[in-house]
Design an enzyme around this catalytic site. Sequence first.
Site, PDB file in Angstrom:
ATOM      1  CE  LYS A 162      -2.337  -1.069   3.785  1.00  0.00           C
ATOM      2  NZ  LYS A 162      -1.746  -2.372   4.177  1.00  0.00           N
ATOM      3  NE  ARG A 222      -4.306  -1.769  10.437  1.00  0.00           N
ATOM      4  CZ  ARG A 222      -3.205  -1.256   9.889  1.00  0.00           C
ATOM      5  NH1 ARG A 222      -3.204  -0.050   9.397  1.00  0.00           N
ATOM      6  NH2 ARG A 222      -2.097  -1.979   9.844  1.00  0.00           N
ATOM      7  NE  ARG A 248       7.765  -3.385   6.082  1.00  0.00           N
ATOM      8  CZ  ARG A 248       6.484  -3.032   6.132  1.00  0.00           C
ATOM      9  NH1 ARG A 248       5.849  -2.659   5.029  1.00  0.00           N
ATOM     10  NH2 ARG A 248       5.835  -3.049   7.276  1.00  0.00           N
ATOM     11  NE  ARG A 289       6.598  -1.126  10.472  1.00  0.00           N
ATOM     12  CZ  ARG A 289       5.456  -0.958   9.804  1.00  0.00           C
ATOM     13  NH1 ARG A 289       5.454  -0.307   8.661  1.00  0.00           N
ATOM     14  NH2 ARG A 289       4.323  -1.437  10.271  1.00  0.00           N
ATOM     15  NE  ARG A 346       2.011  -5.325  11.321  1.00  0.00           N
ATOM     16  CZ  ARG A 346       2.980  -4.942  10.497  1.00  0.00           C
ATOM     17  NH1 ARG A 346       4.190  -5.461  10.596  1.00  0.00           N
ATOM     18  NH2 ARG A 346       2.754  -4.039   9.585  1.00  0.00           N
TER      19      ARG A 346
HETATM   20  P1  AMP Z   1       0.814  -0.029   9.356  1.00  0.00           P
HETATM   21  O1  AMP Z   1       2.062   0.740   9.141  1.00  0.00           O
HETATM   22  O2  AMP Z   1      -0.365   0.508   8.581  1.00  0.00           O
HETATM   23  O3  AMP Z   1       0.991  -1.524   9.194  1.00  0.00           O
HETATM   24  O4  AMP Z   1       0.419   0.202  10.912  1.00  0.00           O
HETATM   25  C1  AMP Z   1       1.289  -0.174  11.967  1.00  0.00           C
HETATM   26  C2  AMP Z   1       0.497  -0.326  13.258  1.00  0.00           C
HETATM   27  O5  AMP Z   1      -0.130   0.931  13.581  1.00  0.00           O
HETATM   28  C3  AMP Z   1      -0.664  -1.314  13.187  1.00  0.00           C
HETATM   29  O6  AMP Z   1      -0.239  -2.656  13.403  1.00  0.00           O
HETATM   30  C4  AMP Z   1      -1.559  -0.789  14.318  1.00  0.00           C
HETATM   31  O7  AMP Z   1      -1.039  -1.127  15.586  1.00  0.00           O
HETATM   32  C5  AMP Z   1      -1.417   0.715  14.165  1.00  0.00           C
HETATM   33  N1  AMP Z   1      -2.432   1.259  13.221  1.00  0.00           N
HETATM   34  C6  AMP Z   1      -2.210   1.824  11.999  1.00  0.00           C
HETATM   35  N2  AMP Z   1      -3.369   2.205  11.428  1.00  0.00           N
HETATM   36  C7  AMP Z   1      -4.345   1.862  12.298  1.00  0.00           C
HETATM   37  C8  AMP Z   1      -5.765   1.972  12.275  1.00  0.00           C
HETATM   38  N3  AMP Z   1      -6.407   2.498  11.214  1.00  0.00           N
HETATM   39  N4  AMP Z   1      -6.458   1.528  13.353  1.00  0.00           N
HETATM   40  C9  AMP Z   1      -5.825   1.000  14.417  1.00  0.00           C
HETATM   41  N5  AMP Z   1      -4.490   0.846  14.504  1.00  0.00           N
HETATM   42  C10 AMP Z   1      -3.746   1.274  13.456  1.00  0.00           C
END
Ligand code: AMP
Length: 220
Positions: free
Chosen positions: A13, A88, A127, A160, A171
């Site tokens: 994404k 989400r 990554r 990360r 996740r």
């Molecule tokens: P991402 O970089 O989008 O994979 O997000 C990393 C982490 O941030 C996720 O595993 C969640 O813990 C938190 N996070 C990101 N976006 C959301 C969302 N829309 N709702 C809840 N938690 C989020």
Amino acid sequence: MNLILFGPPGAGKGTQAQFIVERYGIPQISTGDMLRAAVRAQTPLGIKAKEIMESGGLVSDELVLGIVKDRLAQSDCDRGFILDGFPRTIPQADSLGSLLAGINREITHVISLDVDNDEIILRLSGRRTCSVCGKGYHIAYDPPKSASVCDACGGNLVQRDDDQEATVKNRLSVYDQQTAPLKEYYEQTGLLRHINGQGSIRDIQQQIGELLEGCSGDHS
Ligand code: AMP
């Protein structure tokens, strides 16, 4: 163009959002990036989010909605935006709909990048990101010239915390339980389009470009 880029963690994404930013001049709104910045800056939001993010769980809808609402109010979103990693959960999608309706706007496109779980685990566990400039690499698919060193700035490459294999599995299970139902949700609105996220970055860009073709002037 008010777009949601939808897909599991590691679907690409962020990579594809960058291409849309450059092509259409609308900003990427990544809740994950904004939360990571808050964690680094140790803001009250970051302090609340840190542990949950490290475990691979979801930060509360209320906290995430607050940051999205503030971000959408900024003037660079007037011509459109790309939501990456948000919504989400179904409550987040409902709140987004109400928030946009309140400012006479609506989602115009939902693109789902479909990638299977084995590929996601390979992608996320390999990554790496430069700790200085943020440039992304993959140890097998897009390695730096010299191990652990950023080609662009010489910074140290780091993984990360939430890309460790055990956290990735959590996740993915959170995604299956809480986020995947949004496919049905947006299917019903007639907005959802699927793209196979397992081709080359360029092929996927092209498919997204074709899908969005002719939409750059749509400011609804
Ligand atoms: P991402 O970089 O989008 O994979 O997000 C990393 C982490 O941030 C996720 O595993 C969640 O813990 C938190 N996070 C990101 N976006 C959301 C969302 N829309 N709702 C809840 N938690 C989020």
